[in-house]
Design an enzyme around this catalytic site. Structure first.
Site, short mmCIF file in Angstrom:
data_model
loop_
_atom_site.label_atom_id
_atom_site.label_comp_id
_atom_site.label_asym_id
_atom_site.label_seq_id
_atom_site.Cartn_x
_atom_site.Cartn_y
_atom_site.Cartn_z
N GLY A 41 0.91 -1.16 -0.10
CA GLY A 41 -0.01 -0.04 -0.19
C GLY A 41 0.68 1.06 0.01
N ILE A 42 0.16 2.45 0.27
CA ILE A 42 0.92 3.69 0.44
C ILE A 42 2.14 3.79 1.51
CG2 ILE A 42 0.55 5.94 1.27
CD1 ILE A 42 -0.56 5.48 -1.34
N LYS A 52 11.00 7.79 5.11
CA LYS A 52 11.95 7.85 6.34
C LYS A 52 13.46 7.45 5.49
CE LYS A 52 8.90 8.71 8.24
NZ LYS A 52 7.53 9.02 7.74
N ILE A 192 3.22 15.15 7.05
CA ILE A 192 3.69 15.03 5.76
C ILE A 192 4.24 16.08 5.26
CG2 ILE A 192 2.87 14.53 3.16
CD1 ILE A 192 0.77 12.46 4.31
N VAL A 280 -5.39 14.09 3.52
CA VAL A 280 -5.74 12.74 2.59
C VAL A 280 -7.46 12.54 2.77
CG1 VAL A 280 -3.37 11.80 2.65
CG2 VAL A 280 -5.27 11.08 4.36
N ASP A 319 -6.84 3.75 6.76
CA ASP A 319 -7.09 5.23 6.69
C ASP A 319 -8.68 5.40 6.09
OD1 ASP A 319 -4.62 5.65 6.99
OD2 ASP A 319 -4.07 6.56 5.11
N HIS A 452 21.43 4.27 31.97
CA HIS A 452 22.25 5.79 31.90
C HIS A 452 23.44 5.16 31.27
CE1 HIS A 452 24.27 9.31 33.15
NE2 HIS A 452 25.32 8.67 33.26
#
Ligand SMILES: Cc1cc2nc3c(=O)[nH]c(=O)nc-3n(C[C@H](O)[C@H](O)[C@H](O)COP(=O)(O)OP(=O)(O)OC[C@H]3O[C@@H](n4cnc5c(N)ncnc54)[C@H](O)[C@@H]3O)c2cc1C
Length: 473
Positions: A41-42, A52, A192, A280, A319, A452
């Site tokens: 998909g998208i 990314k 976006i 979108v 979506d 740490h």
């Protein structure tokens, strides 16, 4: 023409669709997944993953140009835009191929083509122009006891600023630029828009962001968004908020934007390219939803907590089923959907526990209520903050600009919101997401030992700050 029956057919192979397919197969359902374009998909092909990869190239370039800060020298620092894009496309391809592998491994049948629902239990798939993966079924009629719509979303188009693929880009063109624009206007400052602004600015474009709302990153806590804005402006990104692009005049290789500055004036800005990043809208068309009476609302399908539409046997996830339009929300909804079909009684999605991440420089991440939202709900709050400048690891990394902010319910001690800006916060936020999911209180967080030196220590310090016990500030 094939005519085959399945327990579950999922339309769409994005993170929603393919994860749903795997979970359905794990639960013993005979499962098929229909896709018309790209497996993954998208998200895998034109969204989360390739952006990314691009941002990673920009980060490495940024580090190289700052080599001196680390006692290093680097000469002739340059980039090859074609190679940057090629790497990004390669990363997408690898993951998309991975989806094909996962379908095979889980015995999910892939059907290649464009699906429409004829009636509950019945779909028709039309042939697609794109090349089918090996072993996929093709056009035909298919039966399914349960049909899950996971068709995703596409760029929203606003009148007057319609993308044209050449001068005015959507995220599709912005991800495979024909050239690196010397100047760029980004309309919209959601995740976006801001990610592309960050990418192009780091590689040298003169970038302006125009946002109609009063703050950039509109869904984020105002303090965090303001902090991020200052960092972007320091990098040279120009930002106009409360402003609106009303017109675009396109020339051969440039665009002049008319901008209503929201203060009674207008400005003109000429740039080489424009990115329209104004949100979108769900892919609800041509699926037969109107004919079946499936309820939709402002471009998305209306579902209940178990992802059921109002028509029995038809479900929607991801979506296309509404905001937040995020890959992890799509995946989780898919799992809820098939587990409910199986009768496993999953918990409905708690939208307040969905983290949001923006991978700009500096990164932004959050979960739960913003300070303003908590106050608007009438919750009495305690707020804790910790700056990156007080953290040893951040300083050692050369990343001392950032802030972590936590919000507690004063009465119960429940952590109700966490907001971050700075290096690697998209990796840190999950600690707070787990804490909130487990309904952790301040006591438990203060008794948790953080390693740490790590950036994560700031997560504890912010909690301590909320209770007047901060250590390193
Ligand atoms: C530039 C960009 C960056 C993003 N970055 C992030 C991020 O960092 N993190 C994040 O969580 N989210 C991000 N997102 C959002 C994320 O991509 C979406 O939330 C996610 O892809 C939604 O998954 P989905 O499965 O619902 O739909 P999609 O991934 O959109 O997949 C839907 C699939 O359905 C197919 N389809 C549609 N109609 C039919 C039909 N009739 N027949 C057959 N197939 C059909 C489509 O071809 C598509 O492959 C980003 C989006 C963009 C555009």
């Amino acid at each position: 023409m094939a005519d085959i029956s399945f327990d579950i057919v999922i339309i769409g192979s994005g993170p929603g669709g393919y994860v749903t397919a795997i979970r359905a197969a794990q639960l013993g359902f005979k499962t098929a997944m229909v896709e018309r374009d790209y497996l993954g998909g998208i998200c895998l092909n034109w969204g989360c993953i390739p952006t990314k990869a691009l941002l990673r190239s920009a980060d490495v370039f940024h580090m190289m140009t700052h080599a001196k800060d680390y006692g290093l020298s680097a000469k002739d620092i340059a980039y090859d835009a074609g190679a940057v894009v090629k790497r990004s496309r390669g990363v997408s391809k690898r993951l998309s191929d991975g989806v094909a592998f996962l379908m095979k491994k889980n015995k999910v049948q892939v059907i290649w083509g464009e699906a429409a629902i004829d009636a509950p239990g019945k779909i028709t798939v039309k042939a697609s122009k794109s090349e089918a993966p090996k072993g996929a079924l093709g056009a035909g009629s298919y039966q399914a006891k349960h049909i899950i719509v996971a068709t995703g979303a596409r760029p929203r188009v606003l009148p007057g600023i319609e993308p044209d693929k050449k001068l005015v880009w959507t995220y599709f063109e912005a991800m495979v630029p024909d050239k690196m624009p010397k100047s760029l206007l980004v309309i919209g400052s959601g995740a976006i828009g801001v990610e592309f602004a960050s990418f192009y600015r780091t590689l040298g474009s003169d970038v302006t962001i125009v946002e109609v709302l009063p703050q950039i990153l509109p869904v984020e806590d105002t303090e965090i968004a303001t902090f991020a804005r200052k960092q972007f402006e320091k990098q040279g990104i120009k930002i106009m908020t409360g402003a609106k692009v009303t017109k675009l005049d396109r020339k051969a290789d440039s665009v002049t934007a008319t901008i209503d500055d929201g203060k009674g004036g207008t400005q003109q800005l000429t740039v080489e390219r424009v990115i329209s990043a104004v949100g979108v809208t769900g892919n609800i068309e041509n699926l037969g939803l109107e004919k079946l009476g499936v309820k939709t609302d402002r471009g998305t399908i209306v579902i209940d907590g178990m992802c059921r539409t109002n028509v029995p046997g038809i479900y929607a996830i991801g979506d296309v089923a509404g905001p937040p339009m995020l890959a992890h929300k799509a995946e989780h909804e898919g799992v809820i959907c098939v587990e409910a079909i199986k009768g496993l009684h999953p918990h409905a999605m708690d939208k307040n526990l969905i983290p949001g991440c923006t991978y700009c420089n500096p990164q932004v991440a959050s979960v739960g209520l913003t300070e303003a939202a908590a106050k608007a709900k009438g919750i009495e709050i305690r707020v804790g903050r910790f700056p990156f400048a007080g953290n040893g690891k951040a300083i050692a990394l050369g990343e001392d600009q950032g802030l972590i902010k936590v919000i507690f319910d004063k009465k119960t001690g429940a952590l109700i919101g966490a907001h971050m800006v700075g290096a690697e916060v998209t990796e840190l936020i999950q600690g707070y997401v787990i804490a909130m999911n487990l309904e952790t209180t301040e006591e438990e967080l203060m008794h948790t030992i953080f390693p740490h030196p790590t950036l994560s220590e700031m997560m504890k310090e912010a909690v301590l700050d909320a209770y007047g016990r901060v250590l390193n500030m």
